[in-house]
Design a protein around this motif. Structure first.
Motif, PDB file in Angstrom:
ATOM      1  N   THR A   1      18.240   2.265  26.790  1.00  0.00           N
ATOM      2  CA  THR A   1      19.188   3.378  26.719  1.00  0.00           C
ATOM      3  C   THR A   1      18.781   4.393  25.658  1.00  0.00           C
ATOM      4  OG1 THR A   1      20.565   2.028  25.244  1.00  0.00           O
ATOM      5  CG2 THR A   1      21.142   2.044  27.582  1.00  0.00           C
ATOM      6  N   ASP A   2      17.986   3.967  24.682  1.00  0.00           N
ATOM      7  CA  ASP A   2      17.438   4.870  23.668  1.00  0.00           C
ATOM      8  C   ASP A   2      15.921   4.759  23.729  1.00  0.00           C
ATOM      9  OD1 ASP A   2      19.840   5.888  22.245  1.00  0.00           O
ATOM     10  OD2 ASP A   2      20.134   3.779  21.743  1.00  0.00           O
ATOM     11  N   VAL A   3      15.271   5.755  24.310  1.00  0.00           N
ATOM     12  CA  VAL A   3      13.811   5.793  24.378  1.00  0.00           C
ATOM     13  C   VAL A   3      13.331   6.765  23.309  1.00  0.00           C
ATOM     14  CG1 VAL A   3      11.797   6.182  25.834  1.00  0.00           C
ATOM     15  CG2 VAL A   3      13.924   5.342  26.853  1.00  0.00           C
ATOM     16  N   LEU A   4      12.617   6.246  22.335  1.00  0.00           N
ATOM     17  CA  LEU A   4      12.233   7.008  21.154  1.00  0.00           C
ATOM     18  C   LEU A   4      10.729   7.198  21.095  1.00  0.00           C
ATOM     19  CD1 LEU A   4      14.349   4.976  18.557  1.00  0.00           C
ATOM     20  CD2 LEU A   4      15.098   6.950  19.899  1.00  0.00           C
ATOM     21  N   LEU A   5      10.306   8.165  20.308  1.00  0.00           N
ATOM     22  CA  LEU A   5       8.901   8.283  19.944  1.00  0.00           C
ATOM     23  C   LEU A   5       8.779   9.112  18.673  1.00  0.00           C
ATOM     24  CD1 LEU A   5       7.809  11.390  20.695  1.00  0.00           C
ATOM     25  CD2 LEU A   5       7.655  10.426  22.979  1.00  0.00           C
ATOM     26  N   PHE A   6       7.675   8.904  17.964  1.00  0.00           N
ATOM     27  CA  PHE A   6       7.332   9.709  16.799  1.00  0.00           C
ATOM     28  C   PHE A   6       6.190  10.639  17.169  1.00  0.00           C
ATOM     29  CE2 PHE A   6       9.238   6.048  14.593  1.00  0.00           C
ATOM     30  CZ  PHE A   6      10.039   6.697  13.656  1.00  0.00           C
ATOM     31  N   ALA A   7       6.293  11.905  16.751  1.00  0.00           N
ATOM     32  CA  ALA A   7       5.217  12.873  16.971  1.00  0.00           C
ATOM     33  C   ALA A   7       4.748  13.411  15.628  1.00  0.00           C
ATOM     34  CB  ALA A   7       5.692  14.023  17.858  1.00  0.00           C
TER      35      ALA A   7
ATOM     36  N   GLN B   1       8.807  17.602  24.123  1.00  0.00           N
ATOM     37  CA  GLN B   1      10.055  18.309  24.401  1.00  0.00           C
ATOM     38  C   GLN B   1      10.102  18.793  25.846  1.00  0.00           C
ATOM     39  OE1 GLN B   1      11.637  20.856  21.068  1.00  0.00           O
ATOM     40  NE2 GLN B   1       9.701  20.287  20.097  1.00  0.00           N
ATOM     41  N   ARG B   2       8.969  19.168  26.399  1.00  0.00           N
ATOM     42  CA  ARG B   2       8.952  19.636  27.790  1.00  0.00           C
ATOM     43  C   ARG B   2       9.278  18.520  28.774  1.00  0.00           C
ATOM     44  NH1 ARG B   2       4.369  22.779  26.358  1.00  0.00           N
ATOM     45  NH2 ARG B   2       2.946  21.343  27.405  1.00  0.00           N
ATOM     46  N   ILE B   3       8.964  17.274  28.426  1.00  0.00           N
ATOM     47  CA  ILE B   3       9.265  16.188  29.362  1.00  0.00           C
ATOM     48  C   ILE B   3      10.616  15.535  29.057  1.00  0.00           C
ATOM     49  CG2 ILE B   3       6.827  15.753  29.847  1.00  0.00           C
ATOM     50  CD1 ILE B   3       7.035  13.204  28.141  1.00  0.00           C
ATOM     51  N   GLY B   4      11.376  16.117  28.101  1.00  0.00           N
ATOM     52  CA  GLY B   4      12.752  15.667  27.938  1.00  0.00           C
ATOM     53  C   GLY B   4      13.136  15.079  26.604  1.00  0.00           C
ATOM     54  N   TYR B   5      12.206  15.045  25.638  1.00  0.00           N
ATOM     55  CA  TYR B   5      12.527  14.463  24.335  1.00  0.00           C
ATOM     56  C   TYR B   5      13.182  15.498  23.418  1.00  0.00           C
ATOM     57  CZ  TYR B   5      10.231  10.041  25.312  1.00  0.00           C
ATOM     58  OH  TYR B   5       9.920   8.818  25.840  1.00  0.00           O
ATOM     59  N   GLN B   6      14.147  15.029  22.635  1.00  0.00           N
ATOM     60  CA  GLN B   6      14.910  15.901  21.741  1.00  0.00           C
ATOM     61  C   GLN B   6      14.746  15.429  20.298  1.00  0.00           C
ATOM     62  OE1 GLN B   6      18.801  15.338  23.420  1.00  0.00           O
ATOM     63  NE2 GLN B   6      18.353  16.576  25.243  1.00  0.00           N
ATOM     64  N   PRO B   7      14.509  16.357  19.349  1.00  0.00           N
ATOM     65  CA  PRO B   7      14.264  15.966  17.956  1.00  0.00           C
ATOM     66  C   PRO B   7      15.509  15.398  17.281  1.00  0.00           C
ATOM     67  CG  PRO B   7      14.396  18.355  18.150  1.00  0.00           C
ATOM     68  CD  PRO B   7      14.422  17.820  19.545  1.00  0.00           C
ATOM     69  N   LEU B   8      15.281  14.383  16.440  1.00  0.00           N
ATOM     70  CA  LEU B   8      16.377  13.732  15.713  1.00  0.00           C
ATOM     71  C   LEU B   8      16.239  13.847  14.200  1.00  0.00           C
ATOM     72  CD1 LEU B   8      16.858  10.339  17.629  1.00  0.00           C
ATOM     73  CD2 LEU B   8      18.281  12.393  17.794  1.00  0.00           C
ATOM     74  N   ASP B   9      15.069  13.476  13.671  1.00  0.00           N
ATOM     75  CA  ASP B   9      14.938  13.335  12.223  1.00  0.00           C
ATOM     76  C   ASP B   9      13.469  13.396  11.847  1.00  0.00           C
ATOM     77  OD1 ASP B   9      15.708  12.920   9.618  1.00  0.00           O
ATOM     78  OD2 ASP B   9      16.006  10.761   9.805  1.00  0.00           O
TER      79      ASP B   9
ATOM     80  N   ALA C   1       3.259  12.822   8.439  1.00  0.00           N
ATOM     81  CA  ALA C   1       4.555  13.495   8.566  1.00  0.00           C
ATOM     82  C   ALA C   1       4.895  13.529  10.050  1.00  0.00           C
ATOM     83  CB  ALA C   1       4.503  14.903   7.993  1.00  0.00           C
ATOM     84  N   THR C   2       6.006  12.910  10.411  1.00  0.00           N
ATOM     85  CA  THR C   2       6.346  12.785  11.819  1.00  0.00           C
ATOM     86  C   THR C   2       7.774  13.238  12.094  1.00  0.00           C
ATOM     87  OG1 THR C   2       7.034  10.479  11.509  1.00  0.00           O
ATOM     88  CG2 THR C   2       4.760  10.858  12.216  1.00  0.00           C
TER      89      THR C   2
ATOM     90  N   PRO D   1       0.789  -1.233   0.000  1.00  0.00           N
ATOM     91  CA  PRO D   1       0.000   0.000   0.000  1.00  0.00           C
ATOM     92  C   PRO D   1       0.817   1.277   0.000  1.00  0.00           C
ATOM     93  CG  PRO D   1       0.098  -0.869   2.209  1.00  0.00           C
ATOM     94  CD  PRO D   1       0.817  -1.866   1.333  1.00  0.00           C
ATOM     95  N   GLY D   2       2.132   1.201   0.341  1.00  0.00           N
ATOM     96  CA  GLY D   2       2.906   2.426   0.420  1.00  0.00           C
ATOM     97  C   GLY D   2       4.255   2.205   1.060  1.00  0.00           C
ATOM     98  N   VAL D   3       4.814   3.277   1.603  1.00  0.00           N
ATOM     99  CA  VAL D   3       6.169   3.220   2.164  1.00  0.00           C
ATOM    100  C   VAL D   3       6.276   4.231   3.300  1.00  0.00           C
ATOM    101  CG1 VAL D   3       7.064   4.943   0.521  1.00  0.00           C
ATOM    102  CG2 VAL D   3       8.643   3.299   1.577  1.00  0.00           C
ATOM    103  N   THR D   4       7.104   3.914   4.285  1.00  0.00           N
ATOM    104  CA  THR D   4       7.371   4.827   5.381  1.00  0.00           C
ATOM    105  C   THR D   4       8.862   4.812   5.687  1.00  0.00           C
ATOM    106  OG1 THR D   4       6.699   5.445   7.629  1.00  0.00           O
ATOM    107  CG2 THR D   4       7.030   3.107   7.207  1.00  0.00           C
ATOM    108  N   GLY D   5       9.361   5.900   6.275  1.00  0.00           N
ATOM    109  CA  GLY D   5      10.780   5.963   6.619  1.00  0.00           C
ATOM    110  C   GLY D   5      11.246   7.404   6.717  1.00  0.00           C
ATOM    111  N   PRO D   6      12.532   7.604   6.935  1.00  0.00           N
ATOM    112  CA  PRO D   6      13.078   8.965   6.893  1.00  0.00           C
ATOM    113  C   PRO D   6      12.652   9.642   5.595  1.00  0.00           C
ATOM    114  CG  PRO D   6      14.730   7.432   7.688  1.00  0.00           C
ATOM    115  CD  PRO D   6      13.570   6.594   7.233  1.00  0.00           C
ATOM    116  N   ARG D   7      12.306  10.916   5.668  1.00  0.00           N
ATOM    117  CA  ARG D   7      11.633  11.575   4.546  1.00  0.00           C
ATOM    118  C   ARG D   7      12.358  11.417   3.214  1.00  0.00           C
ATOM    119  NH1 ARG D   7       7.741  15.012   3.218  1.00  0.00           N
ATOM    120  NH2 ARG D   7       6.950  15.095   5.355  1.00  0.00           N
ATOM    121  N   ALA D   8      13.665  11.610   3.180  1.00  0.00           N
ATOM    122  CA  ALA D   8      14.383  11.544   1.905  1.00  0.00           C
ATOM    123  C   ALA D   8      14.242  10.159   1.271  1.00  0.00           C
ATOM    124  CB  ALA D   8      15.855  11.884   2.113  1.00  0.00           C
ATOM    125  N   LYS D   9      14.299   9.122   2.086  1.00  0.00           N
ATOM    126  CA  LYS D   9      14.227   7.755   1.548  1.00  0.00           C
ATOM    127  C   LYS D   9      12.812   7.385   1.129  1.00  0.00           C
ATOM    128  CE  LYS D   9      18.234   6.001   4.077  1.00  0.00           C
ATOM    129  NZ  LYS D   9      18.792   4.889   4.877  1.00  0.00           N
TER     130      LYS D   9
END
Length: 275
Positions: free
Chosen positions: A240-246, A258-266, A120-121, A95-103
C-alpha cells in the motif's frame, strides 16, 4: 531519558516492533533491515540495537547493521546527544549515519567528528502508477541472473555511494532473491538493459531500489520502464506504500520517478566520518 543496548534482536523487537510498524514510511530502512536479520540469521555481522526511554516508555530507537551507517529515522532529536555518547562506547567503529536530514545532520554534528555528506536523497511515495511506453519488455530475474545482478549492483554502488563498503554482491543478490524481493530486468531483443528491485512488502510498505541502467543504455526510457514494472510487482504483492529514494544530484531520475507517479515526501542525507 535513558537508553538500552539490546543484546538480541528478539529483545529489540519486543520493545520496538509495534512502534516501527505504526509508521512504515518513515521507518522503511529499519523495517527491511530487521526483516533481513530475522529471515537470514547468521549471514551478517551482529547489529547494534538501541532503544530510548522516557519514564519507562520507548520513545525512539537507533540501529546499525554493519558495515552500514546508523539509521536515525526513529531517533528523537532530543535523544541525539545521549545516542552519540552511547555509540562512542558500544560502536566506535561505526562509519556514519543516515536518515531524514535534520536527524542525521544533528547526529553527525554532535559526534564532533569531521564528516562528509556522501548522499543527499529525496524519499518518494507512489501515487497513481503511470507506466511509460518504451521499447522492449520486462521480466522477473531468477537465480540464473545473479552474476549480472551482482555486477550491476557493484557498478551502482561505485557510482552512487563510492564511500560504501565493497561487499560480496553476487551472494547479496542471491540472498535478496531468497528473501522474495522482486528483481526486474528490462530487455531489448533478449539483452538486459536496465534493472530494478523492490523489497517484499513489510506491513504494507515496499521500497524500490536500486534502479540501474548501464551508461551505454541510458536516456532511452529503460529506467522508467523497469521502475514502473517493479512498482506494479510491489502493488501485486499487496503493498500500500511503495517508496523509493532518488539522488538529489540527479534531476533526471527525480523527474522520471515523478512522471510515473511518485510524489516527494521528505529529504534524507547520509554522512560518513572522515578518516
Amino acid at each position: 531519558m535513558d537508553a538500552v543496548v539490546h543484546p538480541t534482536l528478539e529483545s529489540f523487537d519486543a520493545a520496538t516492533h509495534d512502534r516501527l510498524a505504526a509508521d512504515p514510511v518513515r521507518n522503511t530502512i529499519a523495517l527491511t533491515s530487521l526483516d533481513r536479520l530475522r529471515r537470514l540469521p547468521g549471514t551478517d555481522q551482529p547489529p547494534i540495537l538501541i532503544t530510548f526511554h522516557d519514564n519507562g516508555e520507548v520513545i525512539g530507537s537507533l540501529i546499525r547493521t554493519p558495515p552500514w551507517p546508523f539509521q536515525a529515522a526513529h531517533l528523537p532529536l532530543d535523544a541525539v546527544n545521549l545516542a552519540v555518547q552511547i555509540v562512542s562506547d558500544v560502536d566506535p567503529d561505526a562509519p556514519g549515519v543516515t536518515g531524514p536530514r535534520a536527524k542525521s545532520a544533528a547526529f553527525a554534528t554532535a559526534t564532533g567528528k569531521a564528516f562528509v555528506e556522501s548522499l543527499a536523497t529525496r524519499l518518494y511515495r507512489l501515487g497513481t502508477l503511470a507506466p511509460p511506453t518504451v521499447e522492449g519488455a520486462g521480466r522477473l530475474a531468477t537465480e540464473d541472473d545473479v552474476e549480472l545482478l551482482g555486477a550491476w549492483r557493484k557498478a551502482f554502488v561505485r557510482e552512487a555511494v563510492p564511500e560504501a563498503p565493497d561487499l560480496g554482491t553476487t551472494d547479496a543478490m542471491r540472498d535478496s532473491l531468497r528473501l522474495g524481493n522482486g528483481h526486474v530486468l528490462w530487455e531489448i531483443d533478449g539483452t538486459p538493459v536496465a534493472w530494478a528491485v523492490a523489497s517484499l512488502p513489510q506491513v504494507g510498505m515496499t521500497r524500490v531500489g536500486p534502479v540501474y541502467t548501464p551508461p551505454e543504455h541510458r536516456k532511452r526510457g529503460y529506467g522508467a520502464a523497469v521502475s514502473a514494472m517493479v512498482s506494479q510487482w510491489a502493488l501485486d504483492q499487496g503493498a500500500t506504500d511503495v517508496l523509493l529514494f532518488a539522488d538529489l544530484t540527479n534531476p533526471i531520475s527525480n523527474s522520471i520517478y515523478q512522471r510515473i507517479g511518485y510524489q516527494p515526501l521528505d529529504d534524507w542525507a547520509e554522512f560518513w566520518w572522515k578518516h
